[in-house]
Design a protein around this motif. Structure first.
Motif, mmCIF file in Angstrom:
data_model
loop_
_atom_site.group_PDB
_atom_site.id
_atom_site.type_symbol
_atom_site.label_atom_id
_atom_site.label_comp_id
_atom_site.label_asym_id
_atom_site.label_seq_id
_atom_site.Cartn_x
_atom_site.Cartn_y
_atom_site.Cartn_z
ATOM 1 N N PHE A 299 -9.222 -49.868 25.540
ATOM 2 C CA PHE A 299 -8.795 -49.879 26.938
ATOM 3 C C PHE A 299 -9.046 -48.509 27.546
ATOM 4 C CE2 PHE A 299 -5.056 -48.821 24.383
ATOM 5 C CZ PHE A 299 -4.522 -47.727 25.029
ATOM 6 N N ALA A 300 -8.868 -48.419 28.858
ATOM 7 C CA ALA A 300 -9.154 -47.181 29.578
ATOM 8 C C ALA A 300 -7.910 -46.718 30.330
ATOM 9 C CB ALA A 300 -10.306 -47.393 30.556
ATOM 10 N N TYR A 301 -7.846 -45.415 30.566
ATOM 11 C CA TYR A 301 -6.771 -44.912 31.417
ATOM 12 C C TYR A 301 -7.213 -43.659 32.152
ATOM 13 C CZ TYR A 301 -5.561 -41.597 27.610
ATOM 14 O OH TYR A 301 -5.581 -40.623 26.645
ATOM 15 N N LEU A 302 -6.587 -43.439 33.303
ATOM 16 C CA LEU A 302 -6.821 -42.265 34.120
ATOM 17 C C LEU A 302 -5.575 -41.399 34.114
ATOM 18 C CD1 LEU A 302 -8.382 -43.969 37.297
ATOM 19 C CD2 LEU A 302 -9.559 -43.236 35.215
ATOM 20 N N VAL A 303 -5.759 -40.091 34.104
ATOM 21 C CA VAL A 303 -4.664 -39.145 34.306
ATOM 22 C C VAL A 303 -4.806 -38.629 35.729
ATOM 23 C CG1 VAL A 303 -3.538 -37.044 33.504
ATOM 24 C CG2 VAL A 303 -4.733 -38.524 31.865
ATOM 25 N N VAL A 304 -3.755 -38.773 36.526
ATOM 26 C CA VAL A 304 -3.862 -38.511 37.957
ATOM 27 C C VAL A 304 -2.787 -37.540 38.431
ATOM 28 C CG1 VAL A 304 -4.820 -40.817 38.322
ATOM 29 C CG2 VAL A 304 -2.366 -40.444 38.653
ATOM 30 N N GLU A 305 -3.011 -36.982 39.598
ATOM 31 C CA GLU A 305 -1.991 -36.202 40.297
ATOM 32 C C GLU A 305 -1.210 -37.177 41.163
ATOM 33 O OE1 GLU A 305 0.557 -33.914 41.203
ATOM 34 O OE2 GLU A 305 -1.057 -32.777 40.188
ATOM 35 N N ARG A 306 0.002 -37.527 40.710
ATOM 36 C CA ARG A 306 0.771 -38.587 41.360
ATOM 37 C C ARG A 306 1.031 -38.309 42.839
ATOM 38 N NH1 ARG A 306 3.938 -42.354 38.403
ATOM 39 N NH2 ARG A 306 4.774 -42.961 40.430
ATOM 40 N N SER A 307 1.261 -37.058 43.195
ATOM 41 C CA SER A 307 1.604 -36.736 44.585
ATOM 42 C C SER A 307 0.452 -37.019 45.540
ATOM 43 C CB SER A 307 2.025 -35.271 44.698
ATOM 44 O OG SER A 307 0.960 -34.409 44.333
ATOM 45 N N LEU A 308 -0.787 -37.076 45.028
ATOM 46 C CA LEU A 308 -1.954 -37.315 45.877
ATOM 47 C C LEU A 308 -2.497 -38.739 45.757
ATOM 48 C CD1 LEU A 308 -3.906 -33.970 45.239
ATOM 49 C CD2 LEU A 308 -2.349 -34.520 47.123
ATOM 50 N N LEU A 309 -1.965 -39.512 44.820
ATOM 51 C CA LEU A 309 -2.443 -40.883 44.597
ATOM 52 C C LEU A 309 -2.011 -41.783 45.750
ATOM 53 C CD1 LEU A 309 -3.775 -42.853 42.485
ATOM 54 C CD2 LEU A 309 -1.428 -43.322 41.705
ATOM 55 N N PRO A 310 -2.942 -42.471 46.423
ATOM 56 C CA PRO A 310 -2.555 -43.384 47.509
ATOM 57 C C PRO A 310 -1.595 -44.468 47.010
ATOM 58 C CG PRO A 310 -4.922 -42.976 47.548
ATOM 59 C CD PRO A 310 -4.408 -42.378 46.267
ATOM 60 N N ASP A 311 -0.640 -44.824 47.837
ATOM 61 C CA ASP A 311 0.413 -45.762 47.434
ATOM 62 C C ASP A 311 -0.131 -47.122 47.015
ATOM 63 O OD1 ASP A 311 2.299 -43.834 47.956
ATOM 64 O OD2 ASP A 311 2.758 -44.572 49.971
ATOM 65 N N THR A 312 -1.239 -47.546 47.636
ATOM 66 C CA THR A 312 -1.750 -48.896 47.382
ATOM 67 C C THR A 312 -2.821 -48.952 46.297
ATOM 68 O OG1 THR A 312 -3.437 -48.642 49.111
ATOM 69 C CG2 THR A 312 -1.287 -49.548 49.773
ATOM 70 N N TRP A 313 -3.232 -47.796 45.745
ATOM 71 C CA TRP A 313 -4.388 -47.787 44.863
ATOM 72 C C TRP A 313 -4.154 -48.614 43.596
ATOM 73 C CZ3 TRP A 313 -6.508 -46.521 40.144
ATOM 74 C CH2 TRP A 313 -7.904 -46.390 40.109
ATOM 75 N N VAL A 314 -3.014 -48.452 42.970
ATOM 76 C CA VAL A 314 -2.731 -49.171 41.722
ATOM 77 C C VAL A 314 -2.643 -50.675 41.980
ATOM 78 C CG1 VAL A 314 -1.059 -49.500 39.863
ATOM 79 C CG2 VAL A 314 -1.603 -47.190 40.646
ATOM 80 N N LYS A 315 -2.020 -51.067 43.078
ATOM 81 C CA LYS A 315 -1.925 -52.494 43.403
ATOM 82 C C LYS A 315 -3.305 -53.094 43.644
ATOM 83 C CE LYS A 315 2.726 -52.324 45.393
ATOM 84 N NZ LYS A 315 3.543 -52.542 46.624
ATOM 85 N N GLU A 316 -4.163 -52.348 44.315
ATOM 86 C CA GLU A 316 -5.515 -52.839 44.569
ATOM 87 C C GLU A 316 -6.310 -52.964 43.277
ATOM 88 O OE1 GLU A 316 -6.931 -49.983 47.334
ATOM 89 O OE2 GLU A 316 -5.799 -50.818 49.037
ATOM 90 N N LEU A 317 -6.138 -52.004 42.380
ATOM 91 C CA LEU A 317 -6.820 -52.090 41.088
ATOM 92 C C LEU A 317 -6.311 -53.292 40.296
ATOM 93 C CD1 LEU A 317 -8.715 -50.931 38.917
ATOM 94 C CD2 LEU A 317 -6.784 -49.516 38.128
ATOM 95 N N ALA A 318 -4.992 -53.508 40.314
ATOM 96 C CA ALA A 318 -4.413 -54.638 39.583
ATOM 97 C C ALA A 318 -4.912 -55.965 40.142
ATOM 98 C CB ALA A 318 -2.887 -54.575 39.650
ATOM 99 N N ALA A 319 -5.056 -56.059 41.474
ATOM 100 C CA ALA A 319 -5.538 -57.295 42.089
ATOM 101 C C ALA A 319 -6.972 -57.591 41.664
ATOM 102 C CB ALA A 319 -5.438 -57.183 43.607
ATOM 103 N N TRP A 320 -7.778 -56.548 41.511
ATOM 104 C CA TRP A 320 -9.155 -56.751 41.041
ATOM 105 C C TRP A 320 -9.192 -57.066 39.551
ATOM 106 C CZ3 TRP A 320 -11.903 -54.255 37.230
ATOM 107 C CH2 TRP A 320 -13.276 -54.553 37.155
ATOM 108 N N ALA A 321 -8.363 -56.364 38.754
ATOM 109 C CA ALA A 321 -8.424 -56.479 37.300
ATOM 110 C C ALA A 321 -7.884 -57.805 36.780
ATOM 111 C CB ALA A 321 -7.654 -55.323 36.655
#
Length: 278
Positions: free
Chosen positions: A156-178
């Motif tokens: 599997f894959a994972y990203l390490v991110v700066e949470r304060s700069l991560l757009p609020d909808t990005w994870v939901k959009e990725l989950a909808a595609w995945a």
């Protein structure tokens, strides 16, 4: 329990499977010590990384885990790779079984079980290939908040991110595609995981229960990647922090704790111990 209790010795006993990070062990950033400093619990360092302390549990939790491992078949169940798991030095004897890579690796006496590894590889043919999912994640990521990207054990894959700069909808959009690709997405601290649906902690823990001959399973976890583990257990616990708490995830047999941070880890172990048969 000795480190090698198995088979008939474990018959009728309880298997206790627990997530590690932010369930039993905590980084300094995740401790959530909100009490006055003079009342803060004493902490035990259980992991170092690059010669620095990284993960902790309370001394009380350490004693509870040591005693619990003497009464049950204790199985760490983590999304960590085997290499990352081996950095953790839990109290008590080394567990005979450990589930790593979110169920992709089953360690027996510290070594990866080849039979289980092959079964996992066969199941992964049911979903989109890792390379496709990883490429999509990287295309959608932005350099201003992406710190690192990693592939774990080729599974599997994972990203390490700066949470304060991560757009609020990005994870939901990725989950909808995945989802239609046969993959799950989970945000844990600064890490965004993409994990294939067939890769589950519950399947690996069920295999341990079969081999150890245990009668019941207790479980604990805090993230969406722990939902299948908690759902498959006879009794389970989740802290008041994490994705499961934030989403309001519930099941009749899952106990939602009121504690957050490192004190939740202590409470998980205390509740598990109290629920074990005398």
């Amino acid at each position: 329990m000795t480190p090698h209790s198995d088979g008939a010795d474990a018959a009728g006993r309880v298997l206790v499977a627990s997530d590690l990070d932010r369930t039993l062990i905590y980084s300094a950033a995740a401790l959530e010590l909100t009490m006055p400093d003079a009342r803060a619990p004493r902490l035990l360092c259980v992991e170092t990384y690059e010669h620095k302390p990284l993960s902790f549990m309370t001394e009380e939790a350490a004693g509870l885990l040591d005693a619990l491992a003497a009464r049950a078949v204790f199985v760490p169940a983590t999304t960590r790779t085997p290499e990352q798991y081996r950095r953790v030095r839990l109290p008590g004897p080394p567990p005979r079984y450990a589930v790593c890579a979110n169920g992709g690796q089953l360690l027996v006496d510290g070594e990866s079980d080849p039979e289980w590894r092959e079964r996992v590889r066969e199941r992964l043919t049911e979903c989109a290939p890792l390379a496709q999912v990883r490429a999509h994640m990287l295309r959608q990521a932005r350099p201003e908040w992406l710190l690192k990207e990693r592939v774990a054990d080729g599974l599997f894959a994972y990203l390490v991110v700066e949470r304060s700069l991560l757009p609020d909808t990005w994870v939901k959009e990725l989950a909808a595609w995945a989802g239609p690709q046969g993959w799950s997405v989970s945000l844990q601290g600064r890490k965004i995981y993409a994990v294939p649906h067939p890769l589950t902690k519950s399947a690996a823990v069920a295999e341990v229960a079969r081999r150890a001959g245990t009668a019941r399973t207790f479980a604990a976890g805090d993230s969406l990647l722990d939902a299948d583990l908690l759902g498959a257990a006879d009794v389970a616990w989740r802290p008041a922090h994490g994705e499961l708490a934030d989403s309001g995830w519930q099941r009749p047999h899952v106990r939602a704790l009121t504690e957050r941070g490192v004190l939740a880890g202590e409470t998980v172990l205390r509740r598990m111990s109290a629920a074990l048969p005398v």
